[in-house]
Motif scaffolding. Structure first.
Motif, PDB file in Angstrom:
ATOM      1  N   ASP A 249       0.863  -1.167   0.000  1.00 24.54           N
ATOM      2  CA  ASP A 249       0.000   0.000   0.000  1.00 24.54           C
ATOM      3  C   ASP A 249       0.913   1.235   0.000  1.00 24.54           C
ATOM      4  N   PRO A 250       0.780   2.125  -0.989  1.00 25.81           N
ATOM      5  CA  PRO A 250       1.708   3.260  -1.093  1.00 25.81           C
ATOM      6  C   PRO A 250       1.330   4.494  -0.284  1.00 25.81           C
ATOM      7  N   HIS A 251       0.180   4.485   0.411  1.00 24.78           N
ATOM      8  CA  HIS A 251      -0.313   5.692   1.095  1.00 24.78           C
ATOM      9  C   HIS A 251       0.376   5.885   2.455  1.00 24.78           C
ATOM     10  N   VAL A 252       1.698   5.812   2.439  1.00 23.76           N
ATOM     11  CA  VAL A 252       2.476   5.760   3.686  1.00 23.76           C
ATOM     12  C   VAL A 252       2.500   7.083   4.450  1.00 23.76           C
ATOM     13  N   TRP A 253       2.172   8.201   3.789  1.00 26.05           N
ATOM     14  CA  TRP A 253       2.216   9.499   4.477  1.00 26.05           C
ATOM     15  C   TRP A 253       1.163   9.609   5.574  1.00 26.05           C
ATOM     16  N   PHE A 254       0.203   8.683   5.623  1.00 25.11           N
ATOM     17  CA  PHE A 254      -0.789   8.750   6.685  1.00 25.11           C
ATOM     18  C   PHE A 254      -0.308   8.106   7.986  1.00 25.11           C
ATOM     19  N   ASP A 255       0.944   7.694   8.015  1.00 25.16           N
ATOM     20  CA  ASP A 255       1.619   7.381   9.272  1.00 25.16           C
ATOM     21  C   ASP A 255       2.717   8.431   9.404  1.00 25.16           C
ATOM     22  N   ILE A 256       2.568   9.332  10.355  1.00 25.15           N
ATOM     23  CA  ILE A 256       3.507  10.446  10.499  1.00 25.15           C
ATOM     24  C   ILE A 256       4.929   9.951  10.721  1.00 25.15           C
ATOM     25  N   ALA A 257       5.079   8.788  11.330  1.00 28.94           N
ATOM     26  CA  ALA A 257       6.417   8.228  11.551  1.00 28.94           C
ATOM     27  C   ALA A 257       7.133   8.000  10.220  1.00 28.94           C
TER      28      ALA A 257
ATOM     29  N   LEU B 105      10.832  18.439  11.771  1.00 28.69           N
ATOM     30  CA  LEU B 105      10.635  17.201  12.537  1.00 28.69           C
ATOM     31  C   LEU B 105      10.017  17.494  13.897  1.00 28.69           C
ATOM     32  N   ASN B 106      10.408  18.602  14.507  1.00 29.95           N
ATOM     33  CA  ASN B 106       9.798  19.000  15.779  1.00 29.95           C
ATOM     34  C   ASN B 106       8.311  19.334  15.582  1.00 29.95           C
ATOM     35  N   GLU B 107       7.984  19.953  14.459  1.00 25.20           N
ATOM     36  CA  GLU B 107       6.580  20.260  14.162  1.00 25.20           C
ATOM     37  C   GLU B 107       5.774  18.986  13.941  1.00 25.20           C
ATOM     38  N   LEU B 108       6.386  17.990  13.317  1.00 26.43           N
ATOM     39  CA  LEU B 108       5.711  16.710  13.117  1.00 26.43           C
ATOM     40  C   LEU B 108       5.516  15.977  14.443  1.00 26.43           C
ATOM     41  N   GLU B 109       6.475  16.115  15.344  1.00 21.14           N
ATOM     42  CA  GLU B 109       6.332  15.534  16.690  1.00 21.14           C
ATOM     43  C   GLU B 109       5.138  16.164  17.401  1.00 21.14           C
ATOM     44  N   ALA B 110       5.027  17.480  17.312  1.00 17.54           N
ATOM     45  CA  ALA B 110       3.909  18.182  17.947  1.00 17.54           C
ATOM     46  C   ALA B 110       2.583  17.751  17.324  1.00 17.54           C
ATOM     47  N   LEU B 111       2.579  17.551  16.001  1.00 18.24           N
ATOM     48  CA  LEU B 111       1.377  17.094  15.318  1.00 18.24           C
ATOM     49  C   LEU B 111       0.955  15.721  15.830  1.00 18.24           C
ATOM     50  N   GLN B 112       1.903  14.824  15.996  1.00 20.28           N
ATOM     51  CA  GLN B 112       1.595  13.490  16.502  1.00 20.28           C
ATOM     52  C   GLN B 112       0.905  13.558  17.861  1.00 20.28           C
ATOM     53  N   SER B 113       1.417  14.393  18.738  1.00 23.48           N
ATOM     54  CA  SER B 113       0.835  14.528  20.074  1.00 23.48           C
ATOM     55  C   SER B 113      -0.572  15.105  20.015  1.00 23.48           C
ATOM     56  N   LYS B 114      -0.758  16.105  19.164  1.00 24.84           N
ATOM     57  CA  LYS B 114      -2.063  16.755  19.044  1.00 24.84           C
ATOM     58  C   LYS B 114      -3.098  15.798  18.459  1.00 24.84           C
ATOM     59  N   ILE B 115      -2.706  15.067  17.433  1.00 23.89           N
ATOM     60  CA  ILE B 115      -3.607  14.117  16.790  1.00 23.89           C
ATOM     61  C   ILE B 115      -4.024  13.021  17.766  1.00 23.89           C
TER      62      ILE B 115
ATOM     63  N   MET C  47      -3.456  19.571   6.692  1.00 25.35           N
ATOM     64  CA  MET C  47      -4.318  18.523   6.127  1.00 25.35           C
ATOM     65  C   MET C  47      -4.583  17.434   7.150  1.00 25.35           C
ATOM     66  N   PHE C  48      -3.537  16.993   7.819  1.00 25.31           N
ATOM     67  CA  PHE C  48      -3.672  15.891   8.775  1.00 25.31           C
ATOM     68  C   PHE C  48      -4.580  16.299   9.936  1.00 25.31           C
ATOM     69  N   GLU C  49      -4.368  17.499  10.426  1.00 25.93           N
ATOM     70  CA  GLU C  49      -5.182  17.985  11.548  1.00 25.93           C
ATOM     71  C   GLU C  49      -6.648  18.151  11.123  1.00 25.93           C
ATOM     72  N   TYR C  50      -6.874  18.692   9.926  1.00 26.45           N
ATOM     73  CA  TYR C  50      -8.227  18.853   9.412  1.00 26.45           C
ATOM     74  C   TYR C  50      -8.925  17.494   9.281  1.00 26.45           C
ATOM     75  N   ASN C  51      -8.232  16.522   8.694  1.00 25.83           N
ATOM     76  CA  ASN C  51      -8.823  15.190   8.517  1.00 25.83           C
ATOM     77  C   ASN C  51      -9.250  14.591   9.850  1.00 25.83           C
ATOM     78  N   VAL C  52      -8.373  14.656  10.827  1.00 27.06           N
ATOM     79  CA  VAL C  52      -8.675  14.051  12.127  1.00 27.06           C
ATOM     80  C   VAL C  52      -9.844  14.756  12.801  1.00 27.06           C
ATOM     81  N   ASN C  53      -9.852  16.076  12.756  1.00 25.33           N
ATOM     82  CA  ASN C  53     -10.977  16.818  13.352  1.00 25.33           C
ATOM     83  C   ASN C  53     -12.298  16.478  12.662  1.00 25.33           C
ATOM     84  N   THR C  54     -12.252  16.313  11.336  1.00 20.85           N
ATOM     85  CA  THR C  54     -13.452  15.969  10.567  1.00 20.85           C
ATOM     86  C   THR C  54     -13.938  14.576  10.923  1.00 20.85           C
TER      87      THR C  54
END
Length: 302
Positions: free
Chosen positions: A126-134, A166-176, A289-296
């Motif tokens: 499955d190529p949709h790997v960007w939906f795992d922030i890691a 990378l620090n911003e992505l870490e913060a995104l992971q915590s928020k999500i 995008m990631f934050e919007y998707n999760v909130n939706t």
């Protein structure tokens, strides 16, 4: 015939190795809007960046235009997702790889033993790997490495930009994670137009069901609609979701099938799957995008 001509032009151009920098900066070409945003964050003002695919563009079906060929020929570095996401561009990239310049397939850098299998793609993943922030964080590190190797004079700038991102992505992971934890586990069932969210489901404990397969090149049939409508009724699912890069008629047909059986299911909103939102909006960035998707998703399923 046109495809054959495009390939011949690319092979000839890359064999000549006519690479130049514009204004002393690297010329970078990217495919999907997610990768374009990633390179923008790390390359910043030190690169000339051009993305082939804009908002709402389906990478599964995208075909290179003559203008794209010119951009690719003039690029110093090309980044793409790989894992056969950009299905119609695979031949182009493989021909480039046989010439003097090899495009960077970021997905190929990942540990294959951790990826989700797929019979729909030649890569069998499955190529949709960007939906795992890691995984996206690994993409960021690879981009910084490649840019530094091709432009040593700005290596420290790329390293600094990558650390910030990378620090911003870490913060995104915590928020999500905090947002998703407000949704009971029994309600974490995500029904969408096609199977783009399996890595998201794996990372955040969602059961994910797509009306179509991993690729939008496949078509959902009547039996698929009927089977999924029965699943929605059985599991008492409150909402299903449209995707920005997939025609909404398939999800509307699914909603109609559920209603025909005396039940109701809402369309919970439009999710960004294979492309980001419009440039200049929050959803036009990977983080937004990631934050919007999760909130939706969470808001509709509660």
């Amino acid at each position: 015939m046109k495809k054959r001509i495009v390939l011949i032009l690319i092979i000839a151009s890359f064999s000549c190795e006519n690479e130049t920098k514009s204004n002393g900066k690297l010329n970078i070409v990217t495919t999907t809007s997610m990768i374009t945003d990633l390179v923008k964050n790390i390359g910043g003002d030190y690169v000339n960046l051009q993305g082939l695919m804009g908002s709402g563009v389906d990478p599964h079906l995208y075909k290179a235009s003559e203008g794209d060929v010119t951009k690719l020929v003039e690029a110093n570095v090309i980044f793409y997702n790989g894992l056969h996401l950009e299905g119609k561009l695979v031949d182009v990239f493989e021909k480039m790889g046989n010439a003097t310049k090899t495009p960077i397939a970021l997905g190929e850098e990942l540990n294959k033993s951790t990826l989700i299998g797929s019979d729909y793609f030649a890569s069998n993943y499955d190529p949709h790997v960007w939906f795992d922030i890691a995984y996206f964080k690994q993409f960021a590190s690879k981009v910084a490495q490649v840019l530094s190797e091709n432009d040593p004079a700005n290596a420290e700038n790329y390293k600094s930009n990558a650390e910030t991102y990378l620090n911003e992505l870490e913060a995104l992971q915590s928020k999500i994670k905090a947002t998703i934890e407000t949704l009971p586990k029994e309600k974490r069932i995500l029904v969408t137009a096609h199977d783009a969210f399996n890595y998201f489901g794996k990372a955040y404990d969602f059961e994910v069901v797509g009306l179509q397969g991993f690729s939008t090149a496949t078509e959902a049939g009547v039996q698929d609609v009927q089977k999924l409508s029965a699943f929605i009724i059985e599991r008492n699912i409150k909402a299903i979701f449209v995707e920005s890069s997939v025609p909404k008629r398939t999800i509307e047909a699914l909603q109609a099938a559920v209603k025909s059986k005396g039940h109701d299911v809402e369309i919970g909103g439009t999710l960004y799957s294979d492309a980001l939102g419009n440039a200049g909006t929050a959803e036009g960035t990977y983080i937004g995008m990631f934050e919007y998707n999760v909130n939706t998703i969470v808001g509709a399923l509660k």
